[in-house]
Design a protein around this motif. Structure first.
Motif, mmCIF file in Angstrom:
data_model
loop_
_atom_site.group_PDB
_atom_site.id
_atom_site.type_symbol
_atom_site.label_atom_id
_atom_site.label_comp_id
_atom_site.label_asym_id
_atom_site.label_seq_id
_atom_site.Cartn_x
_atom_site.Cartn_y
_atom_site.Cartn_z
ATOM 1 N N ILE A 35 1.568 -4.919 10.461
ATOM 2 C CA ILE A 35 2.011 -4.634 9.088
ATOM 3 C C ILE A 35 3.255 -3.741 9.130
ATOM 4 N N VAL A 94 5.762 -0.864 8.320
ATOM 5 C CA VAL A 94 5.562 0.479 7.775
ATOM 6 C C VAL A 94 6.916 1.097 7.463
ATOM 7 N N LEU A 142 0.857 -1.187 0.000
ATOM 8 C CA LEU A 142 0.000 0.000 0.000
ATOM 9 C C LEU A 142 0.890 1.233 0.000
ATOM 10 N N THR A 154 -4.178 -4.116 11.766
ATOM 11 C CA THR A 154 -3.050 -3.574 11.003
ATOM 12 C C THR A 154 -1.782 -3.406 11.841
ATOM 13 N N CYS A 161 0.174 6.417 11.083
ATOM 14 C CA CYS A 161 0.993 5.300 11.558
ATOM 15 C C CYS A 161 0.565 4.880 12.964
ATOM 16 N N VAL A 206 3.310 -1.228 4.138
ATOM 17 C CA VAL A 206 2.790 0.105 3.853
ATOM 18 C C VAL A 206 3.959 1.055 3.607
ATOM 19 N N GLN A 245 -5.857 4.827 5.244
ATOM 20 C CA GLN A 245 -6.317 3.995 6.353
ATOM 21 C C GLN A 245 -7.410 3.026 5.891
ATOM 22 N N ALA A 286 -5.822 0.224 3.953
ATOM 23 C CA ALA A 286 -5.074 -0.664 4.855
ATOM 24 C C ALA A 286 -6.011 -1.677 5.511
ATOM 25 N N LEU A 337 -2.631 2.886 12.700
ATOM 26 C CA LEU A 337 -2.402 1.530 12.204
ATOM 27 C C LEU A 337 -1.826 0.637 13.302
ATOM 28 N N THR A 352 -5.385 -5.244 4.059
ATOM 29 C CA THR A 352 -4.333 -5.722 4.992
ATOM 30 C C THR A 352 -3.066 -6.081 4.210
#
Length: 256
Positions: free
Chosen positions: A77, A79, A6, A74, A65, A50, A39, A42, A68, A46
């Motif tokens: 995940i 980032v 993403l 999330t 952030c 990111v 968002q 996300a 998330l 999923t």
């Protein structure tokens, strides 16, 4: 199935340049031009990773952030922040908000690809228990790779992927000083030039979870000019420190 990335970036030219390069490299890329759409995507997809710009309309990157990280859907995940704000202070803010890595603009697309692959390798790595030569327990500390958790003085402590990897790196060499270059290579999977602040921030986060007084660390020590050392107690000293750790836990629960 292709890994899904993403990309949340408000600059249209930059967004298409990065997305095109990633798609050519074998990734499925979802695009968002602001924090609200980012968002929503996300939660919808999923993604495996990111890519997050900081200077976003509607909801800025730091706030997004944090959101998330607070959401169970999330929170795990990886980032990677992409931003024109490249000072040490900006990096610290990014890491404190929950970012796993940070790349300042302008950046080389191949460097971005290296960072992405390193984050994906770490998030998808085999459980550490499958590696017979790994140390997962010593004294008062046991690592539980299936849950990214540490059992610290008989109580579970939830860690992020990065915190777990960092603590594991130090545990493998407990009692020894571990150089920043080795930490960056083992934990982050690449060797950026003198990116010491990246390590400092995550060491600080670990200390807030494990140390009775993070400002005066007893276990994760800084060896100035050389690196970091994990010193785990043993014998009679362990019982006294266990009481100190428990008292700090009780104080934090009371404050909360």
């Amino acid at each position: 199935m292709k890994p899904c990335i993403l990309l949340i970036e408000d600059d249209g030219d930059m967004r298409e340049l990065v997305a095109g390069h990633l798609e050519h490299s074998g990734f499925d890329v979802q695009r968002a031009e602001d924090g609200i759409k980012g968002q929503a995507l996300a939660l919808q997809y999923t993604p495996d990773l990111v890519l997050l710009d900081l200077m976003l309309p509607k909801v800025d990157g730091l706030t997004l952030c944090q959101r998330l990280r607070r959401d169970e859907r999330t929170s795990r995940i990886p980032v990677l922040m992409l931003t024109a704000l490249g000072s040490t202070k900006d990096k610290v803010s990014g890491f404190n908000s929950g970012a796993d890595d940070y790349l300042a603009k302008p950046f080389d697309l191949e460097e971005l690809l290296v960072r992405i692959k390193a984050l994906l390798r770490r998030s998808d790595r085999a459980p550490l228990s499958t590696k017979h030569n790994e140390i997962l327990s010593y004294g008062c500390l046991t690592l539980v790779p299936e849950r990214f958790e540490a059992i610290w003085f008989d109580e579970p402590v939830r860690l992020t992927h990065l915190e777990f990897e960092l603590l594991h790196c130090l545990l493998q060499r407990h009692g020894q000083t571990v150089a920043p270059s080795l930490i960056l290579k083992e934990v982050w999977g690449y060797e950026p030039d003198d990116d010491i602040e990246t390590i400092r921030v995550h060491v600080r986060h670990l200390r807030t979870k494990l140390e009775p007084d993070p400002r005066k660390p007893r276990f994760i020590k800084t060896v100035y000019g050389a690196g970091y050392c994990l010193e785990l107690p043993s014998g009679d000293n362990q019982e006294a420190l266990a009481q100190l750790v428990q008292q700090a836990r009780d104080n934090r629960r009371t404050a909360a």
